[in-house]
Scaffold this active site. Structure first.
Site, PDB file in Angstrom:
ATOM      1  N   ASP A 147     -13.296  -7.289   9.337  1.00  0.00           N
ATOM      2  CA  ASP A 147     -11.914  -6.912  10.351  1.00  0.00           C
ATOM      3  C   ASP A 147     -12.653  -7.177  11.742  1.00  0.00           C
ATOM      4  O   ASP A 147     -12.261  -6.315  12.446  1.00  0.00           O
ATOM      5  CB  ASP A 147     -11.604  -5.511  10.416  1.00  0.00           C
ATOM      6  CG  ASP A 147     -10.914  -5.119  10.804  1.00  0.00           C
ATOM      7  OD1 ASP A 147     -10.178  -5.791  10.834  1.00  0.00           O
ATOM      8  OD2 ASP A 147     -10.301  -3.827  10.996  1.00  0.00           O
ATOM      9  N   CYS A 201       0.573  -2.793 -10.323  1.00  0.00           N
ATOM     10  CA  CYS A 201       1.220  -1.505 -10.316  1.00  0.00           C
ATOM     11  C   CYS A 201       1.924  -1.718 -11.149  1.00  0.00           C
ATOM     12  O   CYS A 201       3.084  -0.409 -11.047  1.00  0.00           O
ATOM     13  CB  CYS A 201       1.648  -2.625  -8.328  1.00  0.00           C
ATOM     14  SG  CYS A 201       0.308  -2.274  -7.536  1.00  0.00           S
ATOM     15  N   CYS A 204       6.308   0.357 -10.087  1.00  0.00           N
ATOM     16  CA  CYS A 204       6.411   1.861  -9.376  1.00  0.00           C
ATOM     17  C   CYS A 204       6.400   1.332  -7.602  1.00  0.00           C
ATOM     18  O   CYS A 204       5.772   0.512  -7.550  1.00  0.00           O
ATOM     19  CB  CYS A 204       4.269   2.090  -9.463  1.00  0.00           C
ATOM     20  SG  CYS A 204       3.533   3.850  -8.342  1.00  0.00           S
ATOM     21  N   CYS A 227       5.379   0.208  11.187  1.00  0.00           N
ATOM     22  CA  CYS A 227       3.681   1.292  10.672  1.00  0.00           C
ATOM     23  C   CYS A 227       2.811   2.369  11.838  1.00  0.00           C
ATOM     24  O   CYS A 227       3.102   1.924  13.368  1.00  0.00           O
ATOM     25  CB  CYS A 227       2.812   0.361   9.695  1.00  0.00           C
ATOM     26  SG  CYS A 227       1.355   1.009   9.292  1.00  0.00           S
ATOM     27  N   CYS A 257       0.628   5.991   2.075  1.00  0.00           N
ATOM     28  CA  CYS A 257       0.905   5.086   0.275  1.00  0.00           C
ATOM     29  C   CYS A 257      -0.698   5.696   0.308  1.00  0.00           C
ATOM     30  O   CYS A 257      -0.190   4.670  -0.860  1.00  0.00           O
ATOM     31  CB  CYS A 257       1.466   3.913   1.848  1.00  0.00           C
ATOM     32  SG  CYS A 257      -0.119   2.723   3.141  1.00  0.00           S
TER      33      CYS A 257
END
Length: 366
Positions: A147, A201, A204, A227, A257
């Site tokens: 990152d 997923c 969902c 966000c 989340c």
């Protein structure tokens, strides 16, 4: 593709097994290898940037070409060694996290940021890993990342088979959910490539439904400008008024989340002491964190990812959360009086941005 004329298929297999074992010794929880071809992901990035969904993250726009091709970032790269490292502190409890979100007097800091700065932890261990590989196979070209550079980390990790991209855009896997950091070593050695994994997923939409600011605008679509993680960390300006109530008591990042994701029932606790919470950040109250001077902020967040946002953004975020506490019907008169007093006293040393947020908190408390 063989590593060289000196490496047989059996040698490659042994090296691959050694890489996995060595990664585990160094504290990594998963390792996979992929090539540098990003396909349609590069096009999707360009579309996302063109729509302005990156907000004030100009660095995303500046280095978009490098993000699209790791070979431009590090010439000679032919493979990417992708790793994961679990960060969930031993004391973490998702049920308690939800309860803290419901208590307006508590200050909620994202779980990943309560310990040491992951950039430093992963970078040091990746560097150690690369040196070990060099001792194993001889000199080779490489560069480590976590990152910290224009690299499409999630897409590379997905392509390498470390998981699939969830509808919240984070990487998910069946062994540990999404509570892990990603790291990479770009190398000029043609190591064997691992296969992608299937998505799980299904139908969902929990992460989409739970998002306080509706930042997940559609499956796999995130508008960073909405966000809370972006608003409280990357955003250098005033927090838009339209999102202040939705922030609640989240003062650095947002885990909603992830807390709601069914796959995180498999979330693994970290075995590394680096990510254990420091200075009580998992239990701190708004008033306690507001009481920190700038010197205390700098000292207590030394070696922490939080330090990089600076004291001003820290106070800005706290002021919004304190305003939300003032507006809450479940906060006692005595606690509200304490918040008003603290905000009033903070006005004397606040810069223009923090002052505006304090005024908002006091004026919109009914």
């Amino acid at each position: 593709m063989p590593l060289s004329t000196h490496f047989s298929t059996q040698d490659e297999s042994k090296l691959r097994a050694w890489l996995g074992d060595k990664a585990g010794e160094l504290g990594f929880d998963g390792l996979r290898i992929t090539d540098t071809q990003l396909g349609v992901a590069s096009e999707r990035l360009q579309e996302w940037l063109a729509e302005g969904r990156h907000g004030h993250m100009e660095y995303m726009q500046r280095h978009a070409d490098l993000r699209s091709d790791p070979q431009l970032l590090v010439p000679g790269t032919v493979r990417v060694i992708c790793v994961t490292m679990n960060y969930l502190p031993q004391e973490s409890d998702f049920e308690l996290e939800w309860k803290r979100l419901e208590d307006p007097m508590q200050a909620v800091v994202s779980m990943y940021a309560r310990g040491r700065d992951y950039h430093k932890v992963l970078r040091n261990r990746l560097q150690e890993f690369a040196k070990a590989i060099e001792e194993k196979i001889g000199a080779f070209g490489y560069r480590v990342f976590t990152d910290s550079a224009p690299l499409m980390e999630v897409e590379l990790a997905r392509k390498a088979g470390l998981g699939w991209r969830g509808k919240h855009t984070l990487l998910l896997n069946r062994e540990s959910g999404s509570t892990f950091f990603l790291g990479e070593i770009l190398v000029d050695v043609p190591l064997p490539i691992d296969q992608e994994t299937e998505e799980h997923c299904g139908s969902c939409t929990s992460c989409i439904d739970v998002c306080p600011t509706r930042a997940i605008t559609a499956p796999y679509q995130l508008d960073a400008r909405r966000c809370i993680s972006y608003l409280t960390i990357e955003n250098p300006e005033a927090i838009p008024v339209e999102f202040r109530r939705a922030m609640g008591n989240r003062v650095y990042g947002c885990d909603d989340c992830q807390l709601i994701c069914p796959w995180n029932k498999f979330a693994k606790r970290t075995q590394l002491p680096d990510f254990a919470q420091r200075h009580g950040l998992g239990q701190a109250s708004l008033l306690h964190l507001w009481s920190w001077t700038e010197a205390e902020f700098e000292q207590r967040h030394e070696g922490s990812a939080i330090r990089r946002i600076g004291y001003g953004r820290w106070r800005r975020n706290l002021a919004v959360a304190m305003g939300n506490a003032l507006a809450s019907p479940i906060v006692s008169y005595q606690d509200k009086a304490g918040i008003r007093k603290a905000l009033g006293e903070g006005m004397a040393t606040a810069d223009a941005m923090v002052t505006e947020h304090i005024q908002w908190a006091l004026e919109h408390s009914f």
